[in-house]
Design a protein around this motif. Structure first.
Motif, short mmCIF file in Angstrom:
data_model
loop_
_atom_site.label_atom_id
_atom_site.label_comp_id
_atom_site.label_asym_id
_atom_site.label_seq_id
_atom_site.Cartn_x
_atom_site.Cartn_y
_atom_site.Cartn_z
N ILE A 1 0.85 -1.19 0.00
CA ILE A 1 0.00 0.00 0.00
C ILE A 1 0.88 1.23 0.00
CG2 ILE A 1 -1.80 1.26 1.24
CD1 ILE A 1 -2.67 -1.51 2.37
N VAL A 2 0.77 2.01 -1.07
CA VAL A 2 1.62 3.19 -1.25
C VAL A 2 0.80 4.32 -1.89
CG1 VAL A 2 3.77 1.87 -1.50
CG2 VAL A 2 2.41 2.40 -3.52
N PRO A 3 1.30 5.56 -1.76
CA PRO A 3 0.62 6.66 -2.44
C PRO A 3 0.74 6.50 -3.96
CG PRO A 3 2.52 7.46 -1.19
CD PRO A 3 2.43 6.00 -0.96
N ASP B 1 -3.52 -0.13 -3.27
CA ASP B 1 -3.04 -1.46 -2.91
C ASP B 1 -2.57 -2.10 -4.21
OD1 ASP B 1 -2.83 -4.21 -2.38
OD2 ASP B 1 -4.39 -4.12 -0.84
N ARG B 2 -1.26 -2.23 -4.36
CA ARG B 2 -0.71 -2.75 -5.61
C ARG B 2 -1.08 -4.21 -5.84
NH1 ARG B 2 5.23 0.16 -5.88
NH2 ARG B 2 5.35 -0.04 -3.64
N ALA B 3 -1.27 -4.98 -4.78
CA ALA B 3 -1.61 -6.40 -4.93
C ALA B 3 -3.06 -6.60 -5.33
CB ALA B 3 -1.32 -7.15 -3.62
N GLU B 4 -3.94 -5.73 -4.87
CA GLU B 4 -5.38 -5.87 -5.15
C GLU B 4 -5.87 -4.93 -6.23
OE1 GLU B 4 -7.28 -8.19 -3.75
OE2 GLU B 4 -5.66 -8.93 -2.48
N ALA B 5 -5.05 -3.99 -6.66
CA ALA B 5 -5.41 -3.01 -7.68
C ALA B 5 -6.66 -2.22 -7.30
CB ALA B 5 -5.58 -3.66 -9.05
N LEU B 6 -6.64 -1.66 -6.09
CA LEU B 6 -7.75 -0.82 -5.66
C LEU B 6 -7.26 0.27 -4.72
CD1 LEU B 6 -8.57 -1.83 -2.54
CD2 LEU B 6 -9.56 -3.67 -3.84
#
Length: 176
Positions: free
Chosen positions: A48-50, A88-93
Motif C-alpha cells: 500500500i503506497v501513495p 493497494d498494488r496487490a489488489e489493484a484498488l
C-alpha cells in the motif's frame, strides 16, 4: 493494560473507556497489535503506497479524482483536503485517501480509509460520517509519508470505527 473501567459501582457494570475513546483502542475502536512493518507484495515491496509512488498505476478517467477535494466531517465542517490516493498494488484498488489537516502545531497528513468516505465528484467533496471535521487532527499518523505498517493500518481504521460510536455524545444514546 486495557483503557476501560466500570461505569457504575455495582458488580457486573458495563465497562467504558477511561481516556479518549477514539484513541483508547477499545470497543469499536479496538485493534490488534500487529507487526509494525508494511504489508509486502509478492515482489517484496510495500503493498500500500501513495499513487505518486505506484509507477504504472492510475485512476480510471471516468471516476472522480479526489485529489484537491475538501473532506467534510459528520458535522459538515472541513476536516482537510485530499492530497493523494493510496493504492493497494496487490489488489489493484484504492485503500486510503491522504488528507492534509490543520492542527495547532501545523499541517499534518493522515490517511482516511476509503470505506469511511463518500466521494461526491459533482460537488468536489469527500463526506465522512464517522468523525467530525475537528477530529481529523487526531487521526493516528504514519511514521513514513510513503508507506503504512500493519499496526498503523489497524490503529487508523480503529479510530474511524470508534468515531461511529464516540464522535459525539448523542451517538452513545439509545435510538428510541
Amino acid at each position: 493494560r486495557v483503557a476501560l473501567e466500570p461505569v457504575a459501582p455495582w458488580p457486573g457494570a458495563p465497562l467504558g473507556p477511561t481516556g479518549n475513546p477514539m484513541l483508547d483502542g477499545v470497543g469499536p475502536g479496538s485493534y490488534a497489535n500487529r507487526e509494525d512493518v508494511p504489508e509486502l507484495t509478492m515482489e517484496n515491496i510495500p503493498c500500500i503506497v501513495p499513487l505518486r509512488l505506484a509507477e504504472g498505476t492510475y485512476l480510471e478517467s471516468r471516476d472522480p479524482d479526489p485529489r484537491g477535494m475538501k473532506v467534510m466531517g459528520a458535522d459538515s465542517e472541513l476536516g482537510g483536503v485530499v492530497t493523494d490516493v493510496w493504492v493497494d498494488r496487490a489488489e489493484a484498488l484504492i485503500r486510503y485517501l491522504e488528507v492534509e489537516v490543520t492542527t495547532p502545531t501545523g499541517a499534518k497528513r493522515v490517511l482516511l480509509p476509503v470505506p469511511f468516505s463518500k466521494i461526491d465528484g459533482s460537488r468536489r467533496r469527500v463526506w465522512v460520517d464517522a468523525i467530525l471535521g475537528s477530529q481529523f487532527a487526531d487521526v493516528p499518523a504514519t511514521k513514513s509519508m510513503d508507506q503504512v505498517t500493519k499496526l498503523e493500518e489497524d490503529r487508523i481504521v480503529g479510530y474511524f470505527c470508534a468515531g461511529t460510536l464516540y464522535a459525539t455524545p448523542a451517538r452513545q444514546e439509545p435510538l428510541l
